[in-house]
Design a protein around this motif. Structure first.
Motif, mmCIF file in Angstrom:
data_model
loop_
_atom_site.group_PDB
_atom_site.id
_atom_site.type_symbol
_atom_site.label_atom_id
_atom_site.label_comp_id
_atom_site.label_asym_id
_atom_site.label_seq_id
_atom_site.Cartn_x
_atom_site.Cartn_y
_atom_site.Cartn_z
ATOM 1 N N LYS A 174 0.970 -0.908 -0.182
ATOM 2 C CA LYS A 174 0.233 0.132 0.064
ATOM 3 C C LYS A 174 1.104 1.049 0.074
ATOM 4 N N ASN A 175 0.350 2.342 -0.490
ATOM 5 C CA ASN A 175 1.008 3.488 -0.485
ATOM 6 C C ASN A 175 1.090 4.390 0.271
ATOM 7 N N GLU A 176 1.111 5.951 0.878
ATOM 8 C CA GLU A 176 1.110 6.964 1.635
ATOM 9 C C GLU A 176 -0.853 6.726 1.251
ATOM 10 N N ASP A 177 -1.438 6.379 0.144
ATOM 11 C CA ASP A 177 -2.810 7.135 -0.246
ATOM 12 C C ASP A 177 -3.688 5.717 0.725
ATOM 13 N N GLY A 178 -2.931 4.911 0.903
ATOM 14 C CA GLY A 178 -3.656 3.355 1.138
ATOM 15 C C GLY A 178 -4.217 2.502 0.486
ATOM 16 N N GLU A 179 -3.661 3.149 -0.639
ATOM 17 C CA GLU A 179 -4.036 2.020 -2.050
ATOM 18 C C GLU A 179 -2.903 1.468 -2.734
ATOM 19 N N TRP A 180 -3.580 0.060 -2.948
ATOM 20 C CA TRP A 180 -2.351 -1.170 -3.002
ATOM 21 C C TRP A 180 -1.955 -0.184 -4.823
ATOM 22 N N ASP A 181 -0.178 -0.907 -4.664
ATOM 23 C CA ASP A 181 0.634 -0.351 -5.206
ATOM 24 C C ASP A 181 1.384 -1.329 -6.393
ATOM 25 N N LEU A 182 1.650 -1.192 -7.761
ATOM 26 C CA LEU A 182 2.614 -2.325 -7.519
ATOM 27 C C LEU A 182 3.922 -1.373 -8.788
ATOM 28 N N THR A 183 5.624 -1.965 -7.886
ATOM 29 C CA THR A 183 6.209 -1.022 -8.339
ATOM 30 C C THR A 183 7.059 -2.464 -9.399
ATOM 31 N N VAL A 184 7.263 -1.562 -10.913
ATOM 32 C CA VAL A 184 7.446 -2.573 -12.329
ATOM 33 C C VAL A 184 8.991 -1.504 -12.437
ATOM 34 N N ILE A 185 10.365 -2.113 -12.195
ATOM 35 C CA ILE A 185 11.852 -1.634 -12.546
ATOM 36 C C ILE A 185 12.234 -2.134 -14.337
ATOM 37 N N ASP A 186 11.344 -0.986 -14.991
ATOM 38 C CA ASP A 186 11.969 -1.632 -16.187
ATOM 39 C C ASP A 186 11.887 -0.188 -16.669
ATOM 40 N N THR A 187 12.625 0.369 -17.461
ATOM 41 C CA THR A 187 12.741 1.826 -17.749
ATOM 42 C C THR A 187 11.527 1.732 -18.734
ATOM 43 N N GLN A 188 11.311 0.419 -19.678
ATOM 44 C CA GLN A 188 10.471 0.317 -20.638
ATOM 45 C C GLN A 188 8.772 0.065 -20.769
ATOM 46 N N PHE A 189 8.897 0.177 -19.198
ATOM 47 C CA PHE A 189 7.203 0.503 -18.744
ATOM 48 C C PHE A 189 6.069 0.860 -19.058
ATOM 49 N N ASP A 190 6.997 2.085 -18.304
ATOM 50 C CA ASP A 190 6.217 3.150 -18.627
ATOM 51 C C ASP A 190 6.033 3.826 -19.461
ATOM 52 N N TYR A 191 7.252 3.655 -20.281
ATOM 53 C CA TYR A 191 6.726 3.758 -21.558
ATOM 54 C C TYR A 191 5.042 2.772 -22.611
ATOM 55 N N PHE A 192 5.231 1.636 -21.893
ATOM 56 C CA PHE A 192 4.366 0.673 -22.596
ATOM 57 C C PHE A 192 2.964 1.695 -22.180
ATOM 58 N N LEU A 193 3.360 1.328 -21.335
ATOM 59 C CA LEU A 193 1.650 1.818 -20.303
ATOM 60 C C LEU A 193 1.149 3.101 -21.192
ATOM 61 N N SER A 194 2.047 3.949 -21.305
ATOM 62 C CA SER A 194 1.238 5.287 -21.875
ATOM 63 C C SER A 194 1.283 5.149 -23.518
ATOM 64 N N ALA A 195 1.598 4.290 -24.690
ATOM 65 C CA ALA A 195 2.097 4.391 -25.615
ATOM 66 C C ALA A 195 1.582 3.093 -26.324
ATOM 67 N N VAL A 196 1.969 2.407 -25.747
ATOM 68 C CA VAL A 196 1.497 0.863 -26.722
ATOM 69 C C VAL A 196 -0.542 0.262 -25.781
ATOM 70 N N ALA A 197 -0.030 0.188 -24.544
ATOM 71 C CA ALA A 197 -1.326 -0.427 -23.977
ATOM 72 C C ALA A 197 -2.339 0.154 -23.662
ATOM 73 N N ARG A 198 -3.354 -0.803 -23.840
ATOM 74 C CA ARG A 198 -5.043 -0.161 -24.040
ATOM 75 C C ARG A 198 -5.271 0.063 -22.812
#
Length: 139
Positions: free
Chosen positions: A36-60
């Motif tokens: 859980k993060n500071e706001d009490g929401e569940w969070d998942l940390t992905v350590i890959d530099t291309q994952f953020d690009y994938f989320l913003s440009a490729v993923a639905r």
């Protein structure tokens, strides 16, 4: 005098053969655990530099999924992922298991991000997972 030196060396040789390190009794398991993060929401940390690009440009976008759909898919995909991890298949891709409880209410953002991890692994490493939907498997 020579006999004393020889006797001391003979006595010390077995001690030099003992292991210098004490083996670890608890083998550390590599597992990705939701937190859980500071706001009490569940969070998942992905350590890959291309994952953020994938989320913003490729993923639905997240709006194309429902939380129940993602939870069902994630339950199946986590089981498949963990079976690969424990069997040793795809060791160069799957380096840890995933600690996921399908009874826990993680929220749609977490479920979406976890599902996109599986889509990302398919996209980047061409690892075909049976639980991916058709449109996500061909990305």
């Amino acid at each position: 005098m020579k006999n004393i030196v020889l006797l001391v060396m003979i006595v010390l040789i077995p001690f030099s053969c003992f292991s210098q390190e004490i083996p670890k009794k608890d083998q550390q398991q590599n597992e990705m655990k939701p937190s859980k993060n500071e706001d009490g929401e569940w969070d998942l940390t992905v350590i890959d530099t291309q994952f953020d690009y994938f989320l913003s440009a490729v993923a639905r976008p997240i709006s194309q999924y429902t939380e129940s759909y993602l939870k069902t898919k994630n339950t199946f995909l986590v089981n498949e992922w963990n079976s690969y991890y424990h069997s040793g298949r795809y060791r160069n891709i799957i380096e840890s298991g995933i600690d996921y409880d399908p009874k826990e209410n993680y929220g749609i953002k977490f479920e979406y991000k976890l599902y996109q991890v599986f889509v990302y692994v398919n996209w980047k490493y061409k690892l075909r997972m049976n639980g991916l939907s058709g449109s996500d498997a061909i990305r």
